[in-house]
Design an enzyme around this catalytic site. Structure first.
Site, mmCIF file in Angstrom:
data_model
loop_
_atom_site.group_PDB
_atom_site.id
_atom_site.type_symbol
_atom_site.label_atom_id
_atom_site.label_comp_id
_atom_site.label_asym_id
_atom_site.label_seq_id
_atom_site.Cartn_x
_atom_site.Cartn_y
_atom_site.Cartn_z
ATOM 1 N N LYS A 141 0.865 -1.108 -0.071
ATOM 2 C CA LYS A 141 0.075 0.098 -0.099
ATOM 3 C C LYS A 141 0.923 1.331 0.051
ATOM 4 O O LYS A 141 1.994 1.202 0.716
ATOM 5 C CB LYS A 141 -0.984 0.035 1.230
ATOM 6 C CG LYS A 141 -0.394 0.334 2.647
ATOM 7 C CD LYS A 141 -0.322 1.642 2.866
ATOM 8 C CE LYS A 141 0.651 1.829 4.123
ATOM 9 N NZ LYS A 141 1.395 3.060 4.234
ATOM 10 N N VAL B 26 10.761 -4.504 3.137
ATOM 11 C CA VAL B 26 10.716 -4.813 4.636
ATOM 12 C C VAL B 26 10.876 -3.340 5.420
ATOM 13 O O VAL B 26 11.927 -2.510 4.804
ATOM 14 C CB VAL B 26 11.897 -5.684 5.268
ATOM 15 C CG1 VAL B 26 11.525 -5.821 6.671
ATOM 16 C CG2 VAL B 26 11.376 -7.033 4.673
ATOM 17 N N ALA B 27 10.302 -2.727 6.482
ATOM 18 C CA ALA B 27 10.239 -1.780 6.944
ATOM 19 C C ALA B 27 10.277 -0.388 6.046
ATOM 20 O O ALA B 27 11.149 0.416 6.042
ATOM 21 C CB ALA B 27 11.529 -1.686 7.858
ATOM 22 N N ASP C 204 -2.969 -0.979 9.371
ATOM 23 C CA ASP C 204 -3.047 -0.974 7.950
ATOM 24 C C ASP C 204 -3.504 -2.435 7.371
ATOM 25 O O ASP C 204 -3.611 -2.672 6.194
ATOM 26 C CB ASP C 204 -1.571 -0.893 7.411
ATOM 27 C CG ASP C 204 -0.925 0.368 7.414
ATOM 28 O OD1 ASP C 204 -1.824 1.282 7.454
ATOM 29 O OD2 ASP C 204 0.297 0.552 7.601
ATOM 30 N N ALA D 115 3.755 -1.170 4.123
ATOM 31 C CA ALA D 115 2.794 -2.020 4.800
ATOM 32 C C ALA D 115 2.914 -3.492 4.313
ATOM 33 O O ALA D 115 2.188 -4.460 4.272
ATOM 34 C CB ALA D 115 1.477 -1.730 4.829
ATOM 35 N N GLY D 116 4.273 -4.067 4.142
ATOM 36 C CA GLY D 116 4.591 -5.306 3.884
ATOM 37 C C GLY D 116 4.158 -6.279 5.036
ATOM 38 O O GLY D 116 3.541 -7.361 4.706
HETATM 39 O O1 C5P Z 1 -1.019 -0.186 13.997
HETATM 40 P P1 C5P Z 1 0.214 -0.810 13.797
HETATM 41 O O2 C5P Z 1 0.866 -1.737 14.650
HETATM 42 O O3 C5P Z 1 0.765 -0.766 12.538
HETATM 43 O O4 C5P Z 1 1.171 0.715 14.351
HETATM 44 C C1 C5P Z 1 2.729 0.784 14.441
HETATM 45 C C2 C5P Z 1 3.133 1.910 15.170
HETATM 46 O O5 C5P Z 1 3.016 3.155 14.688
HETATM 47 C C3 C5P Z 1 2.411 2.173 16.487
HETATM 48 O O6 C5P Z 1 2.932 1.378 17.660
HETATM 49 C C4 C5P Z 1 2.285 3.413 16.694
HETATM 50 O O7 C5P Z 1 3.888 3.919 17.325
HETATM 51 C C5 C5P Z 1 2.475 4.015 15.277
HETATM 52 N N1 C5P Z 1 1.096 4.403 14.818
HETATM 53 C C6 C5P Z 1 0.562 5.678 15.367
HETATM 54 N N2 C5P Z 1 -0.650 6.098 14.688
HETATM 55 C C7 C5P Z 1 -1.309 5.450 13.622
HETATM 56 C C8 C5P Z 1 -0.729 4.153 13.337
HETATM 57 C C9 C5P Z 1 0.352 3.605 13.847
HETATM 58 O O8 C5P Z 1 1.071 6.283 16.180
HETATM 59 N N3 C5P Z 1 -2.580 5.566 13.428
#
Ligand code: C5P
Length: 325
Positions: free
Chosen positions: A19, A111-112, A152, A116-117
Site C-alpha cells: 500500500k 521490509v520496513a 494497515d 505495509a509489507g
Molecule cells: O498499528 P500498527 O501496529 O501498524 O502501528 C505501528 C506503530 O505506529 C504504533 O505502535 C504507533 O507507534 C504508530 N502509529 C501511530 N498512529 C497510527 C498508526 C500507527 O502512532 N495511526
C-alpha cells in the site's frame, strides 16, 4: 472445539499488495499512543504471497520467509512476532480451531519500507487460513481481526483505493477512475514507523497545533479535493493533491532521504512534481499517468544505479491465487 479442518496435502496461496498513501493527514497523538489519521490508501502492484499448509495434529506453528533478490530480510523475525503468524493464531482462536499451520511468505514488498509489507502478510495469512480450514469467516469479522493485528491490515484485505480513518483501520472503498504507474524507490536502510510518529510529535510540539492536522474534520476536508479528483478521473489534479504529513518528520530523521528526493526529481526530469514518501518511509514514489514516461525514468534510474520497481495502481486486495486440494 472444532474438528481438524485442513486435509493433508491441501495448500492455499494468497497474494496481497503493497500500500501507499496518496494522502496521509495525521492528527495529534491520542491517549492510547496512536494518531488519528485521514488517509487515502492505494494498493499497488508489488506483492507478497503467503502459502498456508496444514501440519500434523499436535504440531506447532511455523513460518519461513523468502524474498526477491533486492528485498532485505535482516530485520524480519521468523518467530512469534511475525505478523503472519500472529494473524494465524488470532484466526484460529476466533474460531476455536486447535490446529496449527505452516506459513511460507514470499516477499516482494520492501521490509520496513512504509509500504505495509507486514500488514500484507497478515491479511494474506488470514485469507489463506480461512480458505484452508473452510471457515467462511464473514467480511466484518475478517476486518475486525485485521484491525487487531495492525492499523494497515484491514486495507490490505480490501485493496483498491480507500479512505482510511480512525488510526487507519476504518476503511471504506472510494471511486477511483485514475490509473497510475508508480516508480517505487526502496531504500537500503529501513525506517521504523514508531520513530517517525515520535518525530512527528516533536515537530508538532515545536510548531503548535497545525491547522491542517488539528481536527479530524479539517483533515477530511483536506483530503476532499483528492477524493473528488480520483472520482472524476482527473489525473493532473490527483497528482497535484498528493500529500504526506509524515514526510517532514521522516526527512528530519533522515536528511539523506531529502537528498535522494532531489536526485529522483532530477532523474524524472520534472523538479515541479514533488517526490511522494510512502507512508512513514523510507520508500519514495514517483507517479506517472503515462507508462512510456515511467519507463523512461526507470531507464534513467537504472543508468544511475538506483534500485527501483515499476508498479501499477490501484490493484486488488488479498486474494487466493493457488489452491491445491
Ligand atoms: O498499528 P500498527 O501496529 O501498524 O502501528 C505501528 C506503530 O505506529 C504504533 O505502535 C504507533 O507507534 C504508530 N502509529 C501511530 N498512529 C497510527 C498508526 C500507527 O502512532 N495511526
Amino acid at each position: 472445539m472444532r474438528a481438524e479442518t485442513g486435509r493433508a496435502g491441501d495448500r492455499v496461496t494468497v497474494r496481497a499488495a503493497a500500500k501507499i498513501n496518496l494522502h496521509l493527514g495525521v492528527g495529534a497523538r491520542r491517549p492510547d499512543g496512536f494518531h488519528p489519521l485521514v488517509t487515502v490508501y492505494q494498493a499497488i502492484g508489488l506483492y507478497d504471497d503467503v502459502t498456508a499448509t496444514p501440519v500434523a495434529p499436535g504440531a506447532g506453528w511455523s513460518v519461513r520467509t523468502t524474498a526477491e533478490a533486492d528485498v532485505d530480510l535482516d530485520t524480519l523475525a521468523d518467530d512469534d512476532s511475525h505478523l503472519a503468524l500472529r494473524a494465524g493464531r488470532l484466526l484460529a482462536a476466533h474460531h476455536g480451531v486447535e490446529a496449527a499451520a505452516h506459513l511460507e511468505v514470499r516477499k516482494e514488498i520492501p521490509v520496513a519500507g512504509g509500504m505495509a509489507g507486514g500488514s500484507a502478510d497478515a491479511a494474506a495469512a488470514l485469507v489463506a487460513l480461512d480458505r484452508l480450514w473452510e471457515l467462511e469467516t464473514s467480511d466484518d469479522d475478517l476486518l475486525a481481526l485485521a484491525a487487531e493485528l495492525g492499523s494497515d491490515v484491514p486495507f490490505a484485505l480490501l485493496g483498491g483505493t480507500a479512505l482510511g480513518t480512525g488510526r487507519g483501520e476504518l476503511v471504506a472503498p472510494i471511486e477511483d477512475r485514475v490509473d497510475l504507474w508508480w516508480v517505487v524507490v526502496p531504500h537500503e536502510i529501513g525506517l521504523p514507523t514508531p520513530a517517525v510518529y515520535r518525530a512527528f510529535d516533536r515537530l508538532a510540539a515545536r510548531a503548535g497545533p497545525s491547522p491542517s492536522v488539528d481536527t479530524a474534520s479539517a483533515e477530511t476536508a483536506s483530503a476532499a479535493g483528492l477524493v473528488d479528483a480520483l472520482a472524476a478521473g482527473d489525473a493532473a489534479r490527483t497528482l497535484a493533491r498528493l500529500h504526506n504529513d509524515l514526510a517532514a518528520p521522516a526527512y528530519a530523521l533522515r536528511p539523506d532521504l531529502a537528498e535522494r528526493a532531489a536526485l529522483l526529481a532530477d532523474a524524472a526530469g520534472r523538479p515541479e512534481q514533488p517526490v511522494l514518501l510512502s507512508g512513514s518511509g523510507p520508500t519514495q514514489l514517483l507517479p506517472f499517468t503515462d507508462v512510456e514516461r515511467a519507463r523512461a525514468v526507470v531507464r534513467a534510474l537504472t543508468e544511475r544505479g538506483i534500485a527501483h520497481r515499476l508498479a501499477p495502481g490501484p490493484v486488488a486486495g488479498a486474494h487466493v491465487v493457488v489452491e491445491h486440494g
